[in-house]
Write a protein that holds these residues in place. Structure first.
Motif, PDB file in Angstrom:
ATOM      1  N   LEU A  57       5.226 -58.642   7.645  1.00 54.24           N
ATOM      2  CA  LEU A  57       6.112 -59.242   8.635  1.00 54.24           C
ATOM      3  C   LEU A  57       7.497 -58.618   8.581  1.00 54.24           C
ATOM      4  CD1 LEU A  57       6.582 -61.365  10.790  1.00 54.24           C
ATOM      5  CD2 LEU A  57       7.137 -63.020   9.000  1.00 54.24           C
ATOM      6  N   ASN A  58       8.001 -58.360   7.343  1.00 57.00           N
ATOM      7  CA  ASN A  58       9.322 -57.750   7.195  1.00 57.00           C
ATOM      8  C   ASN A  58       9.362 -56.351   7.787  1.00 57.00           C
ATOM      9  OD1 ASN A  58      10.412 -59.976   5.944  1.00 57.00           O
ATOM     10  ND2 ASN A  58       9.884 -59.264   3.879  1.00 57.00           N
ATOM     11  N   VAL A  59       8.257 -55.592   7.570  1.00 55.68           N
ATOM     12  CA  VAL A  59       8.180 -54.245   8.126  1.00 55.68           C
ATOM     13  C   VAL A  59       8.247 -54.313   9.637  1.00 55.68           C
ATOM     14  CG1 VAL A  59       6.728 -52.227   8.387  1.00 55.68           C
ATOM     15  CG2 VAL A  59       6.927 -53.322   6.161  1.00 55.68           C
ATOM     16  N   ARG A  60       7.478 -55.274  10.215  1.00 58.45           N
ATOM     17  CA  ARG A  60       7.465 -55.410  11.670  1.00 58.45           C
ATOM     18  C   ARG A  60       8.841 -55.782  12.193  1.00 58.45           C
ATOM     19  NH1 ARG A  60       2.759 -58.899  14.208  1.00 58.45           N
ATOM     20  NH2 ARG A  60       1.672 -57.009  13.561  1.00 58.45           N
ATOM     21  N   GLN A  61       9.520 -56.666  11.501  1.00 55.25           N
ATOM     22  CA  GLN A  61      10.856 -57.063  11.931  1.00 55.25           C
ATOM     23  C   GLN A  61      11.815 -55.886  11.884  1.00 55.25           C
ATOM     24  OE1 GLN A  61      11.519 -60.357   9.246  1.00 55.25           O
ATOM     25  NE2 GLN A  61      11.085 -61.876  10.829  1.00 55.25           N
ATOM     26  N   LYS A  62      11.748 -55.079  10.852  1.00 55.92           N
ATOM     27  CA  LYS A  62      12.614 -53.912  10.754  1.00 55.92           C
ATOM     28  C   LYS A  62      12.333 -52.922  11.881  1.00 55.92           C
ATOM     29  CE  LYS A  62      13.267 -54.163   5.724  1.00 55.92           C
ATOM     30  NZ  LYS A  62      13.001 -53.497   4.435  1.00 55.92           N
ATOM     31  N   ILE A  63      11.072 -52.708  12.165  1.00 57.11           N
ATOM     32  CA  ILE A  63      10.717 -51.794  13.256  1.00 57.11           C
ATOM     33  C   ILE A  63      11.239 -52.336  14.582  1.00 57.11           C
ATOM     34  CG2 ILE A  63       8.797 -50.848  14.583  1.00 57.11           C
ATOM     35  CD1 ILE A  63       7.207 -50.697  11.981  1.00 57.11           C
ATOM     36  N   SER A  64      11.047 -53.619  14.807  1.00 54.98           N
ATOM     37  CA  SER A  64      11.502 -54.207  16.076  1.00 54.98           C
ATOM     38  C   SER A  64      13.017 -54.126  16.208  1.00 54.98           C
ATOM     39  CB  SER A  64      11.031 -55.662  16.190  1.00 54.98           C
ATOM     40  OG  SER A  64      11.653 -56.474  15.226  1.00 54.98           O
ATOM     41  N   ASP A  65      13.732 -54.255  15.084  1.00 51.97           N
ATOM     42  CA  ASP A  65      15.196 -54.143  15.137  1.00 51.97           C
ATOM     43  C   ASP A  65      15.620 -52.727  15.522  1.00 51.97           C
ATOM     44  OD1 ASP A  65      15.506 -56.768  14.450  1.00 51.97           O
ATOM     45  OD2 ASP A  65      15.906 -56.389  12.327  1.00 51.97           O
ATOM     46  N   VAL A  66      14.917 -51.739  14.970  1.00 51.83           N
ATOM     47  CA  VAL A  66      15.212 -50.343  15.310  1.00 51.83           C
ATOM     48  C   VAL A  66      14.957 -50.099  16.790  1.00 51.83           C
ATOM     49  CG1 VAL A  66      14.505 -47.945  14.967  1.00 51.83           C
ATOM     50  CG2 VAL A  66      14.787 -49.458  12.990  1.00 51.83           C
ATOM     51  N   ILE A  67      13.833 -50.606  17.299  1.00 57.21           N
ATOM     52  CA  ILE A  67      13.496 -50.431  18.714  1.00 57.21           C
ATOM     53  C   ILE A  67      14.490 -51.185  19.589  1.00 57.21           C
ATOM     54  CG2 ILE A  67      11.728 -50.719  20.483  1.00 57.21           C
ATOM     55  CD1 ILE A  67      11.172 -48.620  18.279  1.00 57.21           C
ATOM     56  N   THR A  68      14.905 -52.357  19.138  1.00 61.50           N
ATOM     57  CA  THR A  68      15.911 -53.121  19.894  1.00 61.50           C
ATOM     58  C   THR A  68      17.180 -52.294  20.067  1.00 61.50           C
ATOM     59  OG1 THR A  68      15.084 -55.242  19.060  1.00 61.50           O
ATOM     60  CG2 THR A  68      17.331 -55.209  19.920  1.00 61.50           C
ATOM     61  N   GLU A  69      17.635 -51.656  18.999  1.00 59.03           N
ATOM     62  CA  GLU A  69      18.853 -50.837  19.067  1.00 59.03           C
ATOM     63  C   GLU A  69      18.677 -49.656  20.013  1.00 59.03           C
ATOM     64  OE1 GLU A  69      19.989 -49.697  15.147  1.00 59.03           O
ATOM     65  OE2 GLU A  69      20.444 -51.744  14.490  1.00 59.03           O
ATOM     66  N   LYS A  70      17.498 -49.049  19.988  1.00 58.31           N
ATOM     67  CA  LYS A  70      17.242 -47.914  20.871  1.00 58.31           C
ATOM     68  C   LYS A  70      17.242 -48.353  22.336  1.00 58.31           C
ATOM     69  CE  LYS A  70      14.641 -44.983  17.645  1.00 58.31           C
ATOM     70  NZ  LYS A  70      13.359 -44.298  17.366  1.00 58.31           N
ATOM     71  N   LEU A  71      16.611 -49.498  22.603  1.00 56.12           N
ATOM     72  CA  LEU A  71      16.573 -50.005  23.971  1.00 56.12           C
ATOM     73  C   LEU A  71      17.972 -50.398  24.444  1.00 56.12           C
ATOM     74  CD1 LEU A  71      13.347 -52.211  23.774  1.00 56.12           C
ATOM     75  CD2 LEU A  71      13.575 -49.981  24.878  1.00 56.12           C
ATOM     76  N   GLU A  72      18.747 -51.011  23.555  1.00 57.45           N
ATOM     77  CA  GLU A  72      20.124 -51.373  23.905  1.00 57.45           C
ATOM     78  C   GLU A  72      20.945 -50.129  24.232  1.00 57.45           C
ATOM     79  OE1 GLU A  72      20.754 -55.465  21.256  1.00 57.45           O
ATOM     80  OE2 GLU A  72      21.369 -53.521  20.456  1.00 57.45           O
ATOM     81  N   SER A  73      20.746 -49.070  23.450  1.00 61.51           N
ATOM     82  CA  SER A  73      21.482 -47.820  23.690  1.00 61.51           C
ATOM     83  C   SER A  73      21.140 -47.236  25.050  1.00 61.51           C
ATOM     84  CB  SER A  73      21.164 -46.797  22.591  1.00 61.51           C
ATOM     85  OG  SER A  73      21.660 -47.234  21.344  1.00 61.51           O
ATOM     86  N   MET A  74      19.876 -47.349  25.452  1.00 63.13           N
ATOM     87  CA  MET A  74      19.452 -46.801  26.743  1.00 63.13           C
ATOM     88  C   MET A  74      20.060 -47.596  27.893  1.00 63.13           C
ATOM     89  SD  MET A  74      15.485 -45.790  25.892  1.00 63.13           S
ATOM     90  CE  MET A  74      15.243 -44.756  27.347  1.00 63.13           C
ATOM     91  N   ILE A  75      20.267 -48.890  27.680  1.00 61.00           N
ATOM     92  CA  ILE A  75      20.941 -49.696  28.698  1.00 61.00           C
ATOM     93  C   ILE A  75      22.428 -49.349  28.728  1.00 61.00           C
ATOM     94  CG2 ILE A  75      21.616 -52.051  29.348  1.00 61.00           C
ATOM     95  CD1 ILE A  75      18.916 -52.996  28.210  1.00 61.00           C
ATOM     96  N   LEU A  76      23.016 -49.199  27.547  1.00 61.08           N
ATOM     97  CA  LEU A  76      24.448 -48.883  27.462  1.00 61.08           C
ATOM     98  C   LEU A  76      24.791 -47.537  28.068  1.00 61.08           C
ATOM     99  CD1 LEU A  76      25.527 -50.129  23.916  1.00 61.08           C
ATOM    100  CD2 LEU A  76      26.499 -50.841  26.101  1.00 61.08           C
ATOM    101  N   ASP A  77      23.936 -46.523  27.811  1.00 59.04           N
ATOM    102  CA  ASP A  77      24.277 -45.184  28.302  1.00 59.04           C
ATOM    103  C   ASP A  77      23.853 -44.944  29.740  1.00 59.04           C
ATOM    104  OD1 ASP A  77      21.546 -44.541  28.334  1.00 59.04           O
ATOM    105  OD2 ASP A  77      21.624 -43.387  26.487  1.00 59.04           O
ATOM    106  N   GLY A  78      23.335 -45.992  30.382  1.00 63.31           N
ATOM    107  CA  GLY A  78      23.003 -45.870  31.797  1.00 63.31           C
ATOM    108  C   GLY A  78      21.635 -45.299  32.084  1.00 63.31           C
ATOM    109  N   SER A  79      20.795 -45.130  31.056  1.00 57.44           N
ATOM    110  CA  SER A  79      19.436 -44.657  31.309  1.00 57.44           C
ATOM    111  C   SER A  79      18.688 -45.637  32.200  1.00 57.44           C
ATOM    112  CB  SER A  79      18.675 -44.479  29.980  1.00 57.44           C
ATOM    113  OG  SER A  79      19.285 -43.483  29.185  1.00 57.44           O
ATOM    114  N   TRP A  80      18.953 -46.931  31.996  1.00 59.35           N
ATOM    115  CA  TRP A  80      18.422 -47.981  32.865  1.00 59.35           C
ATOM    116  C   TRP A  80      19.596 -48.769  33.428  1.00 59.35           C
ATOM    117  CZ3 TRP A  80      15.136 -49.307  28.091  1.00 59.35           C
ATOM    118  CH2 TRP A  80      14.001 -48.473  28.037  1.00 59.35           C
ATOM    119  N   LEU A  81      19.612 -48.949  34.721  1.00 63.20           N
ATOM    120  CA  LEU A  81      20.709 -49.638  35.378  1.00 63.20           C
ATOM    121  C   LEU A  81      20.361 -51.095  35.630  1.00 63.20           C
ATOM    122  CD1 LEU A  81      21.628 -46.872  37.983  1.00 63.20           C
ATOM    123  CD2 LEU A  81      22.589 -47.229  35.700  1.00 63.20           C
ATOM    124  N   ALA A  82      21.379 -51.899  35.933  1.00 63.80           N
ATOM    125  CA  ALA A  82      21.164 -53.319  36.217  1.00 63.80           C
ATOM    126  C   ALA A  82      20.152 -53.471  37.344  1.00 63.80           C
ATOM    127  CB  ALA A  82      22.485 -53.984  36.599  1.00 63.80           C
ATOM    128  N   GLY A  83      19.147 -54.311  37.114  1.00 65.99           N
ATOM    129  CA  GLY A  83      18.114 -54.552  38.113  1.00 65.99           C
ATOM    130  C   GLY A  83      16.926 -53.607  38.044  1.00 65.99           C
TER     131      GLY A  83
END
Length: 248
Positions: A2-28
């Protein structure tokens, strides 16, 4: 496990957040399917779902039953401020905004030349081509294309804070640019020079010359500001002359 899965999901969360921040995906905009994202990040779908749930909890995405996951449209409204709208409506603040754009766009041009990749240069050239292809009589469309050009330059800087600030001010910038275009239309002879100035900015960025890129950006805005001031002064003289004629 479970801890491994949580760590992986946190890494993916950061990557997805970065893609939203840098404009790779726009609002909507809709995110790729879970299967595509899991393949892209080489993770299990449960880990990916957990990362998307993290984004949902933060209000960054919305989920539609059977319809996919979308970047929240509220991101744009969350980045607006009634005070900014009030400032934008006051004519005297138009020159204040031009001065502020000197700092923002000069910085964007500098770091775009310093850090921009080939795909960033292609995107910037494409944005400039769109500006040149826009009907000059449709000043709203032209203003929107120009704001997108400057936003593309900020994206090429790979500075998320700068991109966020410029994206926050995009509606205000569109309004400022449209007002400027309305005034500059009184002197159509300057349009060619302004177009050449934009080309010089892109050329300097493509050449990876940060100093020249910033100088080109500052000269571009200084020319616009100087031209607008001359138009304002001429209009004031005309108004004074009309008042004298009316009083006689």
């Amino acid at each position: 496990m479970l801890n491994v899965r949580q760590k992986i999901s946190d890494v993916i969360t950061e990557k997805l957040e970065s893609m939203i921040l840098d404009g790779s995906w726009l609002a909507g905009e809709q995110l790729p399917s879970e299967r595509e994202l899991a393949q892209q990040f080489a993770v299990s779908r449960p880990s990916l779902r957990e990362a998307i749930q993290n984004l949902h909890s933060k209000g960054l995405v919305t989920r539609k039953q059977g319809g996919g996951t979308f970047v929240s449209r509220e991101l744009n409204s969350a980045m607006t401020d009634p005070l900014l709208a009030l400032v934008a409506e006051r004519p005297e603040t138009q020159f204040d905004l031009l001065e502020f754009r000197h700092a923002l766009e000069g910085m964007a041009a500098y770091y775009a030349a310093l850090r921009g990749q080939q795909e960033d240069v292609f995107a910037l050239q494409s944005a400039l081509d769109k500006v040149n292809q826009t009907d000059e009589q449709d000043r709203q469309a032209q203003a929107e294309a120009l704001a997108e050009f400057y936003l593309t330059m900020a994206r090429a800087s790979h500075n998320m804070v700068l991109l966020h600030v410029m994206r926050t001010m995009q509606a205000m910038m569109v309004d400022n640019i449209r007002r400027n275009l309305d005034m500059l239309a009184q002197q159509p002879e300057v349009e060619r020079e302004i177009g050449e100035q934009r080309k010089r900015i892109v050329t300097a960025i493509a050449a990876h010359d940060p100093g020249l890129a910033r100088t080109a950006s500052n000269e571009h805005l200084a020319f616009i500001e100087s031209t607008l001031l001359k138009i304002n002064q001429r209009d004031l003289r005309m108004q004074r002359a009309l008042r004298r004629i009316e009083s006689e």
